[in-house]
Design a protein around this motif. Structure first.
Motif, PDB file in Angstrom:
ATOM      1  N   GLU A   1     -40.175 113.444  29.958  1.00 16.78           N
ATOM      2  CA  GLU A   1     -39.516 112.868  28.787  1.00 16.78           C
ATOM      3  C   GLU A   1     -38.508 111.784  29.171  1.00 16.78           C
ATOM      4  O   GLU A   1     -37.767 111.945  30.134  1.00 16.78           O
ATOM      5  N   PRO A   2     -38.463 110.694  28.417  1.00 17.93           N
ATOM      6  CA  PRO A   2     -37.464 109.653  28.662  1.00 17.93           C
ATOM      7  C   PRO A   2     -36.157 109.997  27.954  1.00 17.93           C
ATOM      8  O   PRO A   2     -36.120 110.866  27.078  1.00 17.93           O
ATOM      9  N   LYS A   3     -35.097 109.325  28.323  1.00 20.08           N
ATOM     10  CA  LYS A   3     -33.840 109.396  27.596  1.00 20.08           C
ATOM     11  C   LYS A   3     -33.819 108.256  26.584  1.00 20.08           C
ATOM     12  O   LYS A   3     -34.458 107.214  26.772  1.00 20.08           O
ATOM     13  N   LEU A   4     -33.081 108.430  25.502  1.00 21.42           N
ATOM     14  CA  LEU A   4     -32.880 107.367  24.535  1.00 21.42           C
ATOM     15  C   LEU A   4     -31.389 107.100  24.413  1.00 21.42           C
ATOM     16  O   LEU A   4     -30.617 108.005  24.099  1.00 21.42           O
ATOM     17  N   VAL A   5     -31.004 105.863  24.695  1.00 18.84           N
ATOM     18  CA  VAL A   5     -29.594 105.482  24.685  1.00 18.84           C
ATOM     19  C   VAL A   5     -29.266 104.728  23.408  1.00 18.84           C
ATOM     20  O   VAL A   5     -29.882 103.703  23.098  1.00 18.84           O
ATOM     21  N   LEU A   6     -28.300 105.236  22.656  1.00 15.71           N
ATOM     22  CA  LEU A   6     -27.769 104.526  21.493  1.00 15.71           C
ATOM     23  C   LEU A   6     -26.574 103.714  21.958  1.00 15.71           C
ATOM     24  O   LEU A   6     -25.703 104.230  22.653  1.00 15.71           O
ATOM     25  N   PHE A   7     -26.545 102.433  21.587  1.00  9.99           N
ATOM     26  CA  PHE A   7     -25.413 101.613  22.006  1.00  9.99           C
ATOM     27  C   PHE A   7     -25.010 100.667  20.890  1.00  9.99           C
ATOM     28  O   PHE A   7     -25.722 100.520  19.889  1.00  9.99           O
ATOM     29  N   THR A   8     -23.870 100.063  21.059  1.00  8.98           N
ATOM     30  CA  THR A   8     -23.365  99.096  20.095  1.00  8.98           C
ATOM     31  C   THR A   8     -23.128  97.765  20.791  1.00  8.98           C
ATOM     32  O   THR A   8     -22.341  97.704  21.745  1.00  8.98           O
ATOM     33  N   ASP A   9     -23.817  96.750  20.376  1.00 10.02           N
ATOM     34  CA  ASP A   9     -23.587  95.368  20.790  1.00 10.02           C
ATOM     35  C   ASP A   9     -24.078  95.011  22.186  1.00 10.02           C
ATOM     36  O   ASP A   9     -24.811  94.065  22.368  1.00 10.02           O
ATOM     37  N   ILE A  10     -23.657  95.739  23.192  1.00 14.60           N
ATOM     38  CA  ILE A  10     -24.017  95.375  24.561  1.00 14.60           C
ATOM     39  C   ILE A  10     -24.055  96.632  25.420  1.00 14.60           C
ATOM     40  O   ILE A  10     -23.306  97.587  25.188  1.00 14.60           O
ATOM     41  N   VAL A  11     -24.960  96.650  26.393  1.00 15.60           N
ATOM     42  CA  VAL A  11     -25.140  97.867  27.189  1.00 15.60           C
ATOM     43  C   VAL A  11     -25.580  97.513  28.599  1.00 15.60           C
ATOM     44  O   VAL A  11     -26.261  96.504  28.817  1.00 15.60           O
TER      45      VAL A  11
ATOM     46  N   ASP B   1     -29.803  99.653  19.592  1.00  8.10           N
ATOM     47  CA  ASP B   1     -28.633  99.522  18.733  1.00  8.10           C
ATOM     48  C   ASP B   1     -29.139  99.784  17.319  1.00  8.10           C
ATOM     49  O   ASP B   1     -30.025  99.069  16.829  1.00  8.10           O
ATOM     50  N   LEU B   2     -28.594 100.790  16.648  1.00  9.53           N
ATOM     51  CA  LEU B   2     -29.110 101.174  15.341  1.00  9.53           C
ATOM     52  C   LEU B   2     -28.964 100.072  14.304  1.00  9.53           C
ATOM     53  O   LEU B   2     -29.651 100.091  13.275  1.00  9.53           O
ATOM     54  N   GLY B   3     -28.101  99.090  14.574  1.00  9.32           N
ATOM     55  CA  GLY B   3     -27.994  97.953  13.670  1.00  9.32           C
ATOM     56  C   GLY B   3     -29.293  97.176  13.573  1.00  9.32           C
ATOM     57  O   GLY B   3     -29.506  96.430  12.613  1.00  9.32           O
ATOM     58  N   PHE B   4     -30.169  97.356  14.563  1.00 10.61           N
ATOM     59  CA  PHE B   4     -31.468  96.667  14.543  1.00 10.61           C
ATOM     60  C   PHE B   4     -32.288  97.058  13.328  1.00 10.61           C
ATOM     61  O   PHE B   4     -33.036  96.235  12.777  1.00 10.61           O
TER      62      PHE B   4
END
Length: 279
Positions: free
Chosen positions: A98-108, A133-136
């Protein structure tokens, strides 16, 4: 209003929440300069949704009202995990990692380099993580006119498709081939890679629906609309006013729809051999 796609009660434990943490910004006398480098092994998937004029990132708390979307993303990721475990056992003969899923804001910061949300969701094979980025999703609905819960799920399934490529050794083979190709050859390989990830997203949807009946009326149309909305030809026509096929890196709208439908229809990894098929 149409019901949302049917997802189970399972939630993934592979969510890494970096929202609101911010990243260092280089400052100077003329103001802040944001580094927006995205170094992926084969142009990843983020370029398909790059904003024309990306906003400069600001560190801060996650946007209000995102928690239902976090729950949705976790549910979709959990479904991909369950589904790909079954597919790998039946079709590959080994366990799915399983992969990881990273939530980020603006830059990562990823193992593939520093990325801005302007680059869109992407997968980094070096750390086996999906970044979003959930804003997507707001942009997917408003700019690309591809609303709906299944359209959102397709985005995750496509990135997980790149993870499947990584596990199968396809990513390494593509990277090796790209190192021996010129720019045009590299672009062709990139397109084939992206279309295969679309096909793998279709394979996931096929099996998830057979096992858990996740699809509602209209869901498939949402996925096809999302695939079409981020085709290279459509994006180039909107931004340039004309199309340059030899510069494609992700495939045309028609190609993306075709390969997603092919995976959805057959449900077999073997149906997704874009590298030995005319795309």
């Amino acid at each position: 209003m149409r019901e949302v796609m049917r997802l189970g009660s399972e939630r993934s434990s592979n969510i890494e929440d970096r929202r609101g943490l911010g990243m260092p910004v280089i400052g100077g006398g003329i103001g802040a300069i944001v580094i927006t480098i995205l170094v992926l092994l084969f142009q990843g998937t983020p370029g398909e949704v790059a904003r024309t004029q990306p906003e400069q990132p600001e560190a801060g708390a996650p946007a209000a009202g995102q928690e239902p979307m976090v729950d949705f993303v976790s549910a979709v990721l959990a479904d991909t995990e369950t589904t790909w475990h079954d597919i790998f056992r039946a079709q590959v003969g080994r366990d799915y990692v399983e992969p990881k899923l990273v939530l980020f804001t603006d830059i990562v910061q990823s193992a593939c380099g520093l990325a801005q949300s302007a680059s869109g969701p992407f997968y980094c094979p070096r750390d086996e993580k999906v970044y979003i980025d959930l804003g997507f999703y707001r942009e997917l609905k408003e700019r690309f006119e591809a609303p709906g819960d299944f359209a959102q799920a397709y985005v995750i399934a496509h990135e997980v498709g790149h993870h499947v490529q990584n596990l199968l050794g396809i990513s390494e083979q593509v990277q090796s081939a790209r190192e021996q190709s010129g720019r045009r050859g590299s672009n062709v390989l990139s397109v084939k890679t992206e279309l295969q990830a679309d096909c793998f997203a279709g394979v996931w949807a096929n099996h998830a629906d057979k096992m858990r009946h996740i699809l509602e009326a209209g869901d498939v149309e949402e996925g096809l609309n999302a695939a079409s909305a981020i085709g290279d030809d459509r994006r180039q026509r909107e931004t340039r006013g004309y199309v340059v096929p030899e510069s494609f890196t992700h495939g045309s709208s028609a190609q993306r729809v075709h390969w997603f439908k092919r995976g959805l229809r057959g449900g077999r990894i073997g149906d997704c051999d874009t590298f030995n098929s005319p795309v």
